[in-house]
Scaffold this motif. Sequence first.
Motif, PDB file in Angstrom:
ATOM      1  N   ILE A 202      77.826 116.802 110.731  1.00  0.00           N
ATOM      2  CA  ILE A 202      76.690 117.721 110.625  1.00  0.00           C
ATOM      3  C   ILE A 202      76.656 118.372 109.240  1.00  0.00           C
ATOM      4  O   ILE A 202      75.587 118.586 108.676  1.00  0.00           O
ATOM      5  N   GLY A 203      77.835 118.665 108.686  1.00  0.00           N
ATOM      6  CA  GLY A 203      77.880 119.192 107.323  1.00  0.00           C
ATOM      7  C   GLY A 203      77.209 118.240 106.345  1.00  0.00           C
ATOM      8  O   GLY A 203      76.507 118.657 105.419  1.00  0.00           O
ATOM      9  N   GLY A 204      77.405 116.943 106.562  1.00  0.00           N
ATOM     10  CA  GLY A 204      76.711 115.947 105.742  1.00  0.00           C
ATOM     11  C   GLY A 204      75.224 115.955 105.998  1.00  0.00           C
ATOM     12  O   GLY A 204      74.420 115.892 105.065  1.00  0.00           O
ATOM     13  N   MET A 205      74.838 116.036 107.276  1.00  0.00           N
ATOM     14  CA  MET A 205      73.406 116.088 107.622  1.00  0.00           C
ATOM     15  C   MET A 205      72.730 117.278 106.957  1.00  0.00           C
ATOM     16  O   MET A 205      71.583 117.181 106.523  1.00  0.00           O
ATOM     17  N   MET A 206      73.450 118.385 106.887  1.00  0.00           N
ATOM     18  CA  MET A 206      72.892 119.612 106.322  1.00  0.00           C
ATOM     19  C   MET A 206      73.005 119.646 104.795  1.00  0.00           C
ATOM     20  O   MET A 206      72.618 120.625 104.166  1.00  0.00           O
ATOM     21  N   ARG A 207      73.553 118.580 104.245  1.00  0.00           N
ATOM     22  CA  ARG A 207      73.673 118.437 102.796  1.00  0.00           C
ATOM     23  C   ARG A 207      74.408 119.603 102.133  1.00  0.00           C
ATOM     24  O   ARG A 207      73.982 120.135 101.101  1.00  0.00           O
ATOM     25  N   VAL A 208      75.531 119.974 102.760  1.00  0.00           N
ATOM     26  CA  VAL A 208      76.395 120.979 102.139  1.00  0.00           C
ATOM     27  C   VAL A 208      76.836 120.413 100.791  1.00  0.00           C
ATOM     28  O   VAL A 208      77.216 119.234 100.712  1.00  0.00           O
ATOM     29  N   PRO A 209      76.782 121.183  99.725  1.00  0.00           N
ATOM     30  CA  PRO A 209      77.222 120.669  98.424  1.00  0.00           C
ATOM     31  C   PRO A 209      78.641 120.100  98.507  1.00  0.00           C
ATOM     32  O   PRO A 209      79.508 120.678  99.166  1.00  0.00           O
ATOM     33  N   TRP A 210      78.859 118.979  97.838  1.00  0.00           N
ATOM     34  CA  TRP A 210      80.136 118.267  97.976  1.00  0.00           C
ATOM     35  C   TRP A 210      81.342 119.122  97.633  1.00  0.00           C
ATOM     36  O   TRP A 210      82.363 119.046  98.322  1.00  0.00           O
ATOM     37  N   LEU A 211      81.266 119.922  96.603  1.00  0.00           N
ATOM     38  CA  LEU A 211      82.425 120.746  96.248  1.00  0.00           C
ATOM     39  C   LEU A 211      82.761 121.708  97.383  1.00  0.00           C
ATOM     40  O   LEU A 211      83.925 121.825  97.784  1.00  0.00           O
ATOM     41  N   ASN A 212      81.758 122.374  97.922  1.00  0.00           N
ATOM     42  CA  ASN A 212      81.982 123.283  99.051  1.00  0.00           C
ATOM     43  C   ASN A 212      82.534 122.527 100.253  1.00  0.00           C
ATOM     44  O   ASN A 212      83.460 122.989 100.924  1.00  0.00           O
ATOM     45  N   PHE A 213      81.952 121.380 100.540  1.00  0.00           N
ATOM     46  CA  PHE A 213      82.373 120.553 101.668  1.00  0.00           C
ATOM     47  C   PHE A 213      83.858 120.204 101.545  1.00  0.00           C
ATOM     48  O   PHE A 213      84.645 120.435 102.465  1.00  0.00           O
ATOM     49  N   ILE A 214      84.238 119.665 100.402  1.00  0.00           N
ATOM     50  CA  ILE A 214      85.613 119.201 100.215  1.00  0.00           C
ATOM     51  C   ILE A 214      86.598 120.366 100.234  1.00  0.00           C
ATOM     52  O   ILE A 214      87.665 120.279 100.856  1.00  0.00           O
ATOM     53  N   VAL A 215      86.252 121.462  99.581  1.00  0.00           N
ATOM     54  CA  VAL A 215      87.160 122.617  99.542  1.00  0.00           C
ATOM     55  C   VAL A 215      87.359 123.193 100.939  1.00  0.00           C
ATOM     56  O   VAL A 215      88.487 123.423 101.383  1.00  0.00           O
TER      57      VAL A 215
ATOM     58  N   ARG B 198      74.806 112.272 105.908  1.00  0.00           N
ATOM     59  CA  ARG B 198      73.685 112.321 104.964  1.00  0.00           C
ATOM     60  C   ARG B 198      72.700 111.175 105.177  1.00  0.00           C
ATOM     61  O   ARG B 198      71.585 111.214 104.670  1.00  0.00           O
ATOM     62  N   GLN B 199      73.116 110.167 105.938  1.00  0.00           N
ATOM     63  CA  GLN B 199      72.253 109.010 106.196  1.00  0.00           C
ATOM     64  C   GLN B 199      71.522 109.105 107.537  1.00  0.00           C
ATOM     65  O   GLN B 199      70.679 108.263 107.838  1.00  0.00           O
ATOM     66  N   VAL B 200      71.834 110.117 108.332  1.00  0.00           N
ATOM     67  CA  VAL B 200      71.280 110.223 109.682  1.00  0.00           C
ATOM     68  C   VAL B 200      69.754 110.204 109.684  1.00  0.00           C
ATOM     69  O   VAL B 200      69.135 109.516 110.500  1.00  0.00           O
ATOM     70  N   ASP B 201      69.141 110.941 108.807  1.00  0.00           N
ATOM     71  CA  ASP B 201      67.675 111.019 108.813  1.00  0.00           C
ATOM     72  C   ASP B 201      67.011 109.665 108.571  1.00  0.00           C
ATOM     73  O   ASP B 201      65.878 109.451 109.004  1.00  0.00           O
ATOM     74  N   ARG B 202      67.717 108.767 107.923  1.00  0.00           N
ATOM     75  CA  ARG B 202      67.161 107.430 107.690  1.00  0.00           C
ATOM     76  C   ARG B 202      67.030 106.635 108.981  1.00  0.00           C
ATOM     77  O   ARG B 202      66.199 105.744 109.088  1.00  0.00           O
ATOM     78  N   PHE B 203      67.903 106.946 109.946  1.00  0.00           N
ATOM     79  CA  PHE B 203      67.977 106.119 111.143  1.00  0.00           C
ATOM     80  C   PHE B 203      67.554 106.825 112.426  1.00  0.00           C
ATOM     81  O   PHE B 203      67.486 106.201 113.475  1.00  0.00           O
ATOM     82  N   LYS B 204      67.264 108.110 112.371  1.00  0.00           N
ATOM     83  CA  LYS B 204      67.025 108.884 113.596  1.00  0.00           C
ATOM     84  C   LYS B 204      65.841 108.398 114.416  1.00  0.00           C
ATOM     85  O   LYS B 204      65.789 108.628 115.616  1.00  0.00           O
ATOM     86  N   ASP B 205      64.916 107.699 113.808  1.00  0.00           N
ATOM     87  CA  ASP B 205      63.745 107.219 114.537  1.00  0.00           C
ATOM     88  C   ASP B 205      63.917 105.804 115.091  1.00  0.00           C
ATOM     89  O   ASP B 205      63.014 105.287 115.750  1.00  0.00           O
ATOM     90  N   LYS B 206      65.058 105.215 114.847  1.00  0.00           N
ATOM     91  CA  LYS B 206      65.312 103.866 115.361  1.00  0.00           C
ATOM     92  C   LYS B 206      65.632 103.930 116.852  1.00  0.00           C
ATOM     93  O   LYS B 206      66.273 104.869 117.332  1.00  0.00           O
ATOM     94  N   ARG B 207      65.224 102.938 117.573  1.00  0.00           N
ATOM     95  CA  ARG B 207      65.427 102.919 119.020  1.00  0.00           C
ATOM     96  C   ARG B 207      66.915 102.886 119.380  1.00  0.00           C
ATOM     97  O   ARG B 207      67.333 103.462 120.377  1.00  0.00           O
ATOM     98  N   TRP B 208      67.740 102.244 118.586  1.00  0.00           N
ATOM     99  CA  TRP B 208      69.166 102.105 118.874  1.00  0.00           C
ATOM    100  C   TRP B 208      69.978 103.340 118.500  1.00  0.00           C
ATOM    101  O   TRP B 208      71.143 103.452 118.854  1.00  0.00           O
ATOM    102  N   PHE B 209      69.378 104.296 117.804  1.00  0.00           N
ATOM    103  CA  PHE B 209      70.106 105.483 117.338  1.00  0.00           C
ATOM    104  C   PHE B 209      70.566 106.292 118.555  1.00  0.00           C
ATOM    105  O   PHE B 209      69.764 106.628 119.427  1.00  0.00           O
TER     106      PHE B 209
END
Length: 141
Positions: free
Chosen positions: A106-119, A58-69
């Motif tokens: 990727i499930g986190g990147m796609m922001r799958v709802p937490w309940l669905n993700f965990i189940v 879920r944090q990937v989009d914050r850093f995707k434009d960084k040179r070190w990513f």
Amino acid sequence: MAYLTLFLTSFAAATLLPAYSEILLGTLANQGLPLFWLWLSATLGNTLGSVVNGVIGRQVDRFKDKRWFPISEMQLHKARNRFNRYGQWSLLLGWLPLGGDALTLIGGMMRVPWLNFIVLVGIGKGLRYALVIWAVQKALG
């Protein structure tokens, strides 16, 4: 103490850390510890480790434009397209040794709802650990 060790090893195995919870689970199952509690410890630890992957995703989009990513925009785009093809149901395969951790990320990147993700992740990982226990019991007679 065995259950805590199994929980922590299973947690680590779901992250990018090198850990092999199946070996520990098989060893503890062979020692005669109650199989349900072993299964539950491994499943909970591994599922929670995958939640960490989801949080990181879920944090990937914050850093995707960084040179070190380490992942290019094109790789992210391809990963999102593949995930969209199969949807959140692909999280049932989060237990796979190769690619399972990436699926939960990727499930986190796609922001799958937490309940669905965990189940979904929990079902897949629970089935895997049940299979490990079954295989150990079958092998040992």
